[in-house]
Design an enzyme around this catalytic site. Structure first.
Site, PDB file in Angstrom:
ATOM      1  N   CYS A  94     -16.083  17.754  14.359  1.00  0.00           N
ATOM      2  CA  CYS A  94     -17.439  17.227  14.554  1.00  0.00           C
ATOM      3  C   CYS A  94     -18.052  17.011  13.184  1.00  0.00           C
ATOM      4  O   CYS A  94     -18.250  17.977  12.433  1.00  0.00           O
ATOM      5  CB  CYS A  94     -18.275  18.200  15.378  1.00  0.00           C
ATOM      6  N   CYS A 148     -22.907  10.073  14.134  1.00  0.00           N
ATOM      7  CA  CYS A 148     -21.574  10.510  14.562  1.00  0.00           C
ATOM      8  C   CYS A 148     -20.579  10.428  13.412  1.00  0.00           C
ATOM      9  O   CYS A 148     -20.085   9.351  13.075  1.00  0.00           O
ATOM     10  CB  CYS A 148     -21.075   9.709  15.754  1.00  0.00           C
TER      11      CYS A 148
END
Length: 317
Positions: free
Chosen positions: A75, A238
């Site tokens: 992530c 992201c």
């Protein structure tokens, strides 16, 4: 994007590698994820990171990523948040102007270079894991939408990249429920008919992200709406999705090495990325991406579980 960084209280998760720890956590400890991510302690778009001792001698800390949808291999925004916490909480030796932290993640080693001014992390650059394009300009027949062109790339997670025009929707948060429905249908159809399989990392065998590319996007600046399983949008640009997008653009011959690329989220936040080298992942040509962004510590807390709590793993609503 919220990142709840868990600095204690979990213990060492069993496993010889961080990916083994991730898989063990999924099988045996998922109640911890649900406790911390679900209501009432979290919410439907919550994400987090559990700090662990590294499994590698060349790393400073290990991370298991958790979020409302499960446990990610990697992530980007979460790692930027972790690096910020490690510096500002004094959990690593801090040097100015740059503190370098090597992080052991389920997807591989990620290096964070934290720009530090007067003890504060002013931005973080991540050298992410190798990224690659698995499919370029394929088509999936999605019920209710018909044939949808897409590309599939890996940047730490798998991303289906779809031009938003392909589903006949505008880049407008007023239409977010329609965009969300389209994204969930696309990922469900890909996972049902042609799921991906990472060539070297066990358990990475699905698509939980659809990156809807806004009209006018190119290899200099791209805007997107990132739909995430089971039904929410990424508020950040992201990090792993930015890396996947750069890999796709590189495969198309549109983004050369050592060239800045700005990726903008659905709420207007930005990461700047660049590709610094090439490599191989299994049978795929791959690139080595970097992204730069920033995080802010918004609070600290302790989370408790009363033995009489009727929802010991929280609840989804």
């Amino acid at each position: 994007m919220p990142t709840r960084v868990i600095t204690g209280g979990v213990g060492v998760i069993p496993g010889e590698t961080m990916n083994e720890r991730r898989l063990h956590f999924i099988k045996h400890l998922d109640h911890i994820r649900r406790l911390l991510m679900n209501e009432p302690r979290g919410h439907a778009s919550m994400s987090g990171a559990i700090l662990q001792p590294p499994t590698r001698s060349d790393c400073d800390h290990g991370i298991v990523f958790i979020e409302a949808s499960g446990c990610l291999p990697m992530c980007g925004h979460g790692t930027i948040g972790v690096a910020t916490v490690l510096v500002e909480a004094g959990m690593v030796e801090v040097t100015e102007p740059v503190t370098t932290i090597r992080l052991d993640t389920p997807a591989g080693v990620v290096v964070a270079r934290v720009r530090v001014e007067e003890g504060r992390a002013v931005h973080v650059t991540l050298a992410n894991v190798a990224s690659f394009t698995e499919r370029l300009d394929q088509t999936v027949d999605v019920p209710g939408y018909g044939p949808i062109p897409y590309s599939l790339a890996f940047g730490g997670n798998y991303y289906a990249m779809v031009n938003l025009d392909s589903v006949g929707l505008p880049f407008d948060r007023a239409r977010q429920q329609d965009i969300l429905a389209a994204g969930l249908s696309i990922m469900d159809t890909i996972n049902t008919t042609a799921p991906p399989t990472h060539p070297t990392i066990d358990g990475i065998d699905h698509v939980h992200h659809v990156e809807f590319i806004a009209p006018g996007s190119d290899a200099v600046r791209s805007r997107h709406a990132m739909v995430i399983h089971p039904g929410w949008f990424d508020r950040s640009p992201c990090g792993t999705g930015t890396c996947a997008r750069m890999a796709e653009l590189y495969t198309r011959g549109e983004l050369p090495l050592h060239t800045d690329f700005v990726n903008e989220s659905f709420i207007g936040s930005e990461f700047t990325g660049r590709l610094v080298d090439t490599t191989r992942v299994g049978e795929y040509n791959a690139v080595l991406p970097e992204i730069t962004g920033r995080a802010w510590i918004t609070g600290t807390a302790q989370y408790l579980l009363d033995p009489h709590d009727p929802f010991p793993a929280g609840f989804e609503f």
